[in-house]
Design an enzyme around this catalytic site. Structure first.
Site, PDB file in Angstrom:
ATOM      1  N   ASN A 170      -7.266  12.845 -10.441  1.00  0.00           N
ATOM      2  CA  ASN A 170      -8.060  13.187 -11.639  1.00  0.00           C
ATOM      3  C   ASN A 170      -8.030  14.697 -11.804  1.00  0.00           C
ATOM      4  OD1 ASN A 170     -10.126  14.364  -9.968  1.00  0.00           O
ATOM      5  ND2 ASN A 170     -10.761  12.261  -9.512  1.00  0.00           N
ATOM      6  N   GLY A 178      -5.313   1.550 -13.454  1.00  0.00           N
ATOM      7  CA  GLY A 178      -6.474   1.050 -12.715  1.00  0.00           C
ATOM      8  C   GLY A 178      -7.762   1.502 -13.377  1.00  0.00           C
ATOM      9  N   GLY A 211      -9.593   4.333  -5.947  1.00  0.00           N
ATOM     10  CA  GLY A 211      -8.246   3.769  -6.138  1.00  0.00           C
ATOM     11  C   GLY A 211      -7.203   4.350  -5.198  1.00  0.00           C
ATOM     12  N   VAL A 212      -6.020   4.590  -5.769  1.00  0.00           N
ATOM     13  CA  VAL A 212      -4.920   5.087  -4.922  1.00  0.00           C
ATOM     14  C   VAL A 212      -5.224   6.509  -4.438  1.00  0.00           C
ATOM     15  CG1 VAL A 212      -3.485   6.030  -6.795  1.00  0.00           C
ATOM     16  CG2 VAL A 212      -2.397   5.115  -4.764  1.00  0.00           C
ATOM     17  N   ASP A 213      -5.984   7.273  -5.236  1.00  0.00           N
ATOM     18  CA  ASP A 213      -6.405   8.625  -4.856  1.00  0.00           C
ATOM     19  C   ASP A 213      -7.207   8.559  -3.555  1.00  0.00           C
ATOM     20  OD1 ASP A 213      -8.175  11.229  -6.773  1.00  0.00           O
ATOM     21  OD2 ASP A 213      -6.783  11.337  -5.084  1.00  0.00           O
ATOM     22  N   SER A 250      -2.556   5.418 -14.299  1.00  0.00           N
ATOM     23  CA  SER A 250      -3.561   5.101 -15.327  1.00  0.00           C
ATOM     24  C   SER A 250      -3.838   3.612 -15.492  1.00  0.00           C
ATOM     25  CB  SER A 250      -3.174   5.682 -16.705  1.00  0.00           C
ATOM     26  OG  SER A 250      -3.264   7.087 -16.681  1.00  0.00           O
ATOM     27  N   TYR A 271      -8.400   4.075 -14.960  1.00  0.00           N
ATOM     28  CA  TYR A 271      -8.176   4.659 -16.291  1.00  0.00           C
ATOM     29  C   TYR A 271      -7.779   3.626 -17.334  1.00  0.00           C
ATOM     30  CZ  TYR A 271      -8.829   9.467 -14.590  1.00  0.00           C
ATOM     31  OH  TYR A 271      -9.357  10.632 -14.063  1.00  0.00           O
ATOM     32  N   ASP A 306       0.863  -1.184   0.000  1.00  0.00           N
ATOM     33  CA  ASP A 306       0.000   0.000   0.000  1.00  0.00           C
ATOM     34  C   ASP A 306       0.901   1.235   0.000  1.00  0.00           C
ATOM     35  OD1 ASP A 306      -2.710   1.146   2.169  1.00  0.00           O
ATOM     36  OD2 ASP A 306      -1.538   2.143   0.607  1.00  0.00           O
ATOM     37  N   ILE A 307       0.835   2.011  -1.057  1.00  0.00           N
ATOM     38  CA  ILE A 307       1.740   3.167  -1.215  1.00  0.00           C
ATOM     39  C   ILE A 307       1.589   4.160  -0.069  1.00  0.00           C
ATOM     40  CG2 ILE A 307       0.241   4.726  -2.573  1.00  0.00           C
ATOM     41  CD1 ILE A 307       2.692   5.087  -4.457  1.00  0.00           C
TER      42      ILE A 307
HETATM   43  N1  APR Z   1      -1.140   1.525  -3.196  1.00  0.00           N
HETATM   44  C1  APR Z   1      -0.504   1.269  -4.367  1.00  0.00           C
HETATM   45  N2  APR Z   1      -1.150   1.105  -5.522  1.00  0.00           N
HETATM   46  C2  APR Z   1      -2.498   1.189  -5.499  1.00  0.00           C
HETATM   47  C3  APR Z   1      -3.242   1.444  -4.320  1.00  0.00           C
HETATM   48  C4  APR Z   1      -2.497   1.616  -3.128  1.00  0.00           C
HETATM   49  N3  APR Z   1      -3.093   1.876  -1.973  1.00  0.00           N
HETATM   50  N4  APR Z   1      -4.570   1.462  -4.647  1.00  0.00           N
HETATM   51  C5  APR Z   1      -4.633   1.221  -5.975  1.00  0.00           C
HETATM   52  N5  APR Z   1      -3.401   1.040  -6.482  1.00  0.00           N
HETATM   53  C6  APR Z   1      -2.992   0.756  -7.855  1.00  0.00           C
HETATM   54  C7  APR Z   1      -4.024   0.115  -8.755  1.00  0.00           C
HETATM   55  O1  APR Z   1      -4.040  -1.289  -8.543  1.00  0.00           O
HETATM   56  C8  APR Z   1      -3.470   0.475 -10.117  1.00  0.00           C
HETATM   57  O2  APR Z   1      -2.483  -0.452 -10.512  1.00  0.00           O
HETATM   58  O3  APR Z   1      -2.692   1.990  -8.473  1.00  0.00           O
HETATM   59  C9  APR Z   1      -2.790   1.848  -9.884  1.00  0.00           C
HETATM   60  C10 APR Z   1      -3.567   3.032 -10.437  1.00  0.00           C
HETATM   61  O4  APR Z   1      -4.962   2.752 -10.280  1.00  0.00           O
HETATM   62  P1  APR Z   1      -6.016   3.918  -9.907  1.00  0.00           P
HETATM   63  O5  APR Z   1      -5.846   4.307  -8.507  1.00  0.00           O
HETATM   64  O6  APR Z   1      -7.375   3.428 -10.344  1.00  0.00           O
HETATM   65  O7  APR Z   1      -5.580   5.172 -10.791  1.00  0.00           O
HETATM   66  P2  APR Z   1      -5.836   5.462 -12.353  1.00  0.00           P
HETATM   67  O8  APR Z   1      -5.985   4.214 -13.148  1.00  0.00           O
HETATM   68  O9  APR Z   1      -4.753   6.431 -12.725  1.00  0.00           O
HETATM   69  O10 APR Z   1      -7.241   6.196 -12.363  1.00  0.00           O
HETATM   70  C11 APR Z   1      -7.321   7.454 -11.755  1.00  0.00           C
HETATM   71  O11 APR Z   1      -9.204   6.713 -10.511  1.00  0.00           O
HETATM   72  O12 APR Z   1      -9.012   6.608  -8.287  1.00  0.00           O
HETATM   73  C12 APR Z   1      -9.536   7.362  -9.283  1.00  0.00           C
HETATM   74  O13 APR Z   1      -9.629   9.636  -8.500  1.00  0.00           O
HETATM   75  C13 APR Z   1      -8.896   8.719  -9.328  1.00  0.00           C
HETATM   76  O14 APR Z   1     -10.297   9.508 -11.092  1.00  0.00           O
HETATM   77  C14 APR Z   1      -8.999   9.047 -10.775  1.00  0.00           C
HETATM   78  C15 APR Z   1      -8.779   7.695 -11.448  1.00  0.00           C
END
Ligand code: APR
Length: 310
Positions: free
Chosen positions: A24, A120, A32-34, A118, A122, A10-11
């Site tokens: 975003n 996840g 997601g990670v956001d 991107s 995206y 977990d980052i």
């Molecule tokens: N730690 C590390 N990696 C993570 C974590 C975490 N806690 N949570 C998710 N991830 C990974 C996902 O598995 C994926 O491989 O981060 C990568 C990016 O996924 P997303 O978080 O979905 O980001 P993204 O694909 O860039 O989409 C961004 O999603 O979360 C929303 O608000 C965000 O609208 C934006 C969009």
């Protein structure tokens, strides 16, 4: 010297100067990670987003806020292209890593943890997302000393780990192109797959001196020509290692057709690190070489006249 490693986890728990967030355009949190970063870091992060990014953030750009309760010092937010929504410009995804490192440099950060931007919500194709991350981090000048690619998901972590290992093979081919550009057209490559099917290998030879060659197999991981080549090794450094291993190679500029052919091959290899195979018992090489083992993607065999150093 910047190191690039991958960890699974977990980052939000990473003890680094900068944690990068896959945000975003609105910059007001999300899933997601956001969502994980805002939840773990607390409301100070959102407050800072509102103050510092009243109009949000453009895709491909990056900007920093406090890290709130995270063990990191700052969060650098970046907005990846949304592949699912039709944003398919690879340059925008490259820009996320480049701009994030620029902002980290402005902060004086020495360690940075990236998620796979991107990959996840995206929905960026994973192999490409990994290749863009590795190659952009490897080619962005920065004072950051430690970069980690943190994967939450085991499958993503495995993909990043194997791509980092196989990056050595691509860096060796990029070293060959660097030497061709310096006139060493006599440097020839013959790539293939070990009979076990488990390892990629390549033999580099001097067309003017076929007896001398340098070999690499991916079983050797980062060991090459008596030195080390990893994802962060530059083509220039690889070129110097090849010259040390083939001391009689000369920059005769005598086979431009071969150099041009090879540059085209590498252009097909680089987007996804799909390694070339010149021949194997499973395919008929009269249709040329294969780009990416078992891909069925063909590339013409080397020009025949190339080997006659006229
Ligand atoms: N730690 C590390 N990696 C993570 C974590 C975490 N806690 N949570 C998710 N991830 C990974 C996902 O598995 C994926 O491989 O981060 C990568 C990016 O996924 P997303 O978080 O979905 O980001 P993204 O694909 O860039 O989409 C961004 O999603 O979360 C929303 O608000 C965000 O609208 C934006 C969009």
């Amino acid at each position: 010297m910047t190191t690039l490693t991958t960890t699974r986890g977990d980052i939000t728990t990473e003890h680094v100067d900068v944690v990068v967030n896959a945000a975003n355009n609105a910059m007001r949190g999300g899933g997601g990670v956001d969502g994980a970063i805002h939840r773990a870091g607390g409301p100070d992060i959102l407050r800072d987003c509102i103050t510092r990014f009243p109009d949000g953030l453009a895709t491909g750009d990056a900007g920093w806020t406090t890290a709130g309760r995270l063990p990191a010092r700052w969060v650098v937010h970046t907005v990846g292209p949304n592949h699912g929504a039709g944003q398919r410009d690879r340059g925008l995804l490259e820009s996320c890593y480049r701009r994030s490192l620029e902002v980290a440099d402005e902060l004086g950060a020495r360690s940075v943890a990236f998620p796979l931007i991107s990959a996840g919500v995206y929905a960026w194709p994973r192999r490409q997302a990994v290749t863009v991350a590795i190659d952009t981090i490897a080619t962005t000048p920065t004072k950051v000393e430690e970069v980690r690619l943190v994967a939450y998901d085991a499958g993503v972590h495995q993909e990043i780990a194997s791509s980092l290992t196989m990056a050595t093979s691509v860096r060796i081919l990029q070293g060959v192109r660097a030497l061709h550009r310096r006139g060493y057209h006599g440097l020839r490559v013959n790539p293939g797959v070990a009979p076990s099917g488990l390892f990629w290998r390549v033999v580099l030879t001097d067309a003017a001196d076929p007896g001398s060659s340098v070999r690499y197999t991916s079983a050797d991981e980062a060991k090459f020509a008596g030195g080390v080549v990893d994802a962060m090794t530059t083509p220039h450094e690889v070129a110097e290692q090849i010259l040390r291993a083939l001391p009689r190679l000369r920059p005769a500029n005598d086979a431009p057709a071969y150099a041009a052919w090879f540059a085209g091959l590498l252009a097909a290899v680089e987007p996804e690190h799909a390694l070339p195979v010149s021949s194997a018992d499973y395919f008929d090489d009269t249709d040329g070489w294969e780009i990416g083992w078992n891909s069925g993607l063909r590339y013409p065999a080397p020009p025949l006249d190339a080997d006659s150093s006229q």
